[in-house]
Write a protein that holds these residues in place. Sequence first.
Motif, mmCIF file in Angstrom:
data_model
loop_
_atom_site.group_PDB
_atom_site.id
_atom_site.type_symbol
_atom_site.label_atom_id
_atom_site.label_comp_id
_atom_site.label_asym_id
_atom_site.label_seq_id
_atom_site.Cartn_x
_atom_site.Cartn_y
_atom_site.Cartn_z
ATOM 1 N N UNK A 157 0.834 -1.203 0.000
ATOM 2 C CA UNK A 157 0.000 0.000 0.000
ATOM 3 C C UNK A 157 0.870 1.256 0.000
ATOM 4 N N UNK A 158 1.921 1.242 0.808
ATOM 5 C CA UNK A 158 2.832 2.383 0.841
ATOM 6 C C UNK A 158 3.542 2.553 -0.502
ATOM 7 N N UNK A 159 3.898 1.435 -1.099
ATOM 8 C CA UNK A 159 4.575 1.467 -2.394
ATOM 9 C C UNK A 159 3.644 2.019 -3.479
ATOM 10 N N UNK A 160 2.382 1.602 -3.450
ATOM 11 C CA UNK A 160 1.414 2.106 -4.426
ATOM 12 C C UNK A 160 1.277 3.618 -4.324
ATOM 13 N N UNK A 161 1.225 4.134 -3.099
ATOM 14 C CA UNK A 161 1.124 5.576 -2.906
ATOM 15 C C UNK A 161 2.340 6.295 -3.483
ATOM 16 N N UNK A 162 3.524 5.768 -3.206
ATOM 17 C CA UNK A 162 4.752 6.404 -3.696
ATOM 18 C C UNK A 162 4.797 6.399 -5.221
ATOM 19 N N UNK A 163 4.486 5.258 -5.834
ATOM 20 C CA UNK A 163 4.564 5.155 -7.289
ATOM 21 C C UNK A 163 3.532 6.032 -7.980
ATOM 22 N N UNK A 164 2.334 6.107 -7.425
ATOM 23 C CA UNK A 164 1.298 6.947 -8.033
ATOM 24 C C UNK A 164 1.659 8.420 -7.891
ATOM 25 N N UNK A 165 2.154 8.806 -6.725
ATOM 26 C CA UNK A 165 2.578 10.192 -6.538
ATOM 27 C C UNK A 165 3.689 10.555 -7.519
ATOM 28 N N UNK A 166 4.656 9.655 -7.691
ATOM 29 C CA UNK A 166 5.751 9.906 -8.621
ATOM 30 C C UNK A 166 5.250 9.983 -10.065
ATOM 31 N N UNK A 167 4.276 9.128 -10.399
ATOM 32 C CA UNK A 167 3.746 9.134 -11.766
ATOM 33 C C UNK A 167 3.069 10.451 -12.089
ATOM 34 N N UNK A 168 2.302 10.988 -11.161
ATOM 35 C CA UNK A 168 1.662 12.280 -11.403
ATOM 36 C C UNK A 168 2.702 13.396 -11.491
ATOM 37 N N UNK A 169 3.711 13.327 -10.668
ATOM 38 C CA UNK A 169 4.756 14.351 -10.692
ATOM 39 C C UNK A 169 5.532 14.305 -12.001
ATOM 40 N N UNK A 170 5.773 13.088 -12.514
ATOM 41 C CA UNK A 170 6.553 12.929 -13.740
ATOM 42 C C UNK A 170 5.693 12.951 -14.996
ATOM 43 N N UNK A 171 4.377 13.132 -14.834
ATOM 44 C CA UNK A 171 3.415 13.184 -15.947
ATOM 45 C C UNK A 171 3.367 11.889 -16.746
ATOM 46 N N UNK A 172 3.560 10.766 -16.049
ATOM 47 C CA UNK A 172 3.431 9.460 -16.690
ATOM 48 C C UNK A 172 2.207 8.704 -16.181
ATOM 49 N N UNK A 173 1.401 9.356 -15.346
ATOM 50 C CA UNK A 173 0.230 8.701 -14.749
ATOM 51 C C UNK A 173 -0.899 8.597 -15.758
ATOM 52 N N UNK A 174 -1.789 7.660 -15.511
ATOM 53 C CA UNK A 174 -3.065 7.655 -16.210
ATOM 54 C C UNK A 174 -3.881 8.837 -15.690
ATOM 55 N N UNK A 175 -4.850 9.332 -16.455
ATOM 56 C CA UNK A 175 -5.651 10.460 -15.961
ATOM 57 C C UNK A 175 -6.284 10.207 -14.603
ATOM 58 N N UNK A 176 -6.698 8.950 -14.368
ATOM 59 C CA UNK A 176 -7.294 8.585 -13.083
ATOM 60 C C UNK A 176 -6.552 7.375 -12.514
ATOM 61 N N UNK A 177 -6.248 7.434 -11.215
ATOM 62 C CA UNK A 177 -5.545 6.331 -10.559
ATOM 63 C C UNK A 177 -5.971 6.270 -9.094
ATOM 64 N N UNK A 178 -5.918 5.065 -8.533
ATOM 65 C CA UNK A 178 -6.253 4.897 -7.127
ATOM 66 C C UNK A 178 -6.190 3.434 -6.749
#
Length: 433
Positions: free
Chosen positions: A132-153
């Motif tokens: 769970x902690x890892x998911x939070x870190x990776x999603x936060x990094x993805x949004x910061x690096x603009x590699x995220x999907x438009x919606x994530x959770x």
Amino acid sequence: MGQGRQEKVATSLAGAVSEEISASLAAVDADLERRYPGDPGTRQPVHTVYVPGDVFAADTVRSWGDRALAALDEHAPDAASFAAVLGLAEELAEPVHARVRAKLEREPIEDLRVDFEDGYGNRPDAEEDEAAARAARLIAEAYEERTAAPYMGIRMKCMEAPVRDRGIRTLDIFLTGLMEAGGLPRGLVLTLPKVTYAEQVTAMARLLDAFEKAHGLEPGRIGFEIQIETSQSILAADGTATVARMIQAAEGRATGLHYGTFDYSACLGVSAAHQASDHPAADHAKAVMQVAAAGTGVRVSDGSTNVLPVGPTEKVHAAWRLHYGLTRRALARAYYQGWDMHPGHIPTRYAAVFAFYREGYEQAAARLARYANRTGGDVMDEPATAKALSGYLLRGLDCGALDIGEVARLTGLTRADLESFATPRRADLTASA
């Protein structure tokens, strides 16, 4: 005769009568505004991809896109072969194929849920804490690096007693990790599965309220989806529609209702060979969901197919045709979102969605242009229809099926114009009925 004559206007009721009626309906007016605010006007993803918590990685979004492109290259390397598999009309073959490839390169996943429920299972607490902690870190990094999907959770475990504490802890770890990494992303989506009672929805709302207070967030900042996977979520013991109660029990936080094809089918005793999103039991559940959600601002999502496009080309093509057909069927029934379980489903998801919008956009644009310009035509449209026409065009624009240039050229309207038609005031709709 009588064209220039001014008519005598007479009334029989005193003004006090109208005032008394308005006063008597004031509570109803307020209730309508609260319960049925209308569509939020935000983008709705065309699909949701579920990835188990232990499988999710920094490159998951790009990896799914690359695997989908590889499947296209291997099993339908050009527009003609892809169109032949799916039965696309000749004029759609090239634009759909080109847009599918561009989408897979640019934005292969629109909505991704890191799964801590069925796709993850029961693990030692320390292991799930870490994931769970890892998911939070990776999603936060993805949004910061603009590699995220438009919606994530994430999808947490449900509110039933055996797993309740584990689900709450996972959600807390995940949300806390996002806050420590800089705050909650705008595209954050949470999913509460296997809901059977409205009280479980209220409990989720209370949980999120407590988190918001702990971090000084705006009340109501965090919303969530309700997953409809049990018979009790459709029909309560007293014969009423539970799902309608659930929307209200969320206290304004419900953002979507997601149909769970296989859990719901199994709950009703449907044999494994017949568990599918086009089964009559599925149609009934989704129709109830759709009516319960109408006007509330809560979106409805279809389920998935578990027939994977893997193996030799013949089997891949058969799975593609099935998935394409189910997606087109859902779109025609106004279920604009569904689940995808494998990278090989992504090409046919976008092919179905793009074909759906490209087949009808010229007619929709022409009708909306006539309505906007009050020029008439062979169909008499009203504000409610203009709302549907503009909503159709906006969904096509959001997913990449259409370009604003071609829509503007046919309608003479800007995106802001389309949005104004798509979200009219209730008074505008009722006055024309």
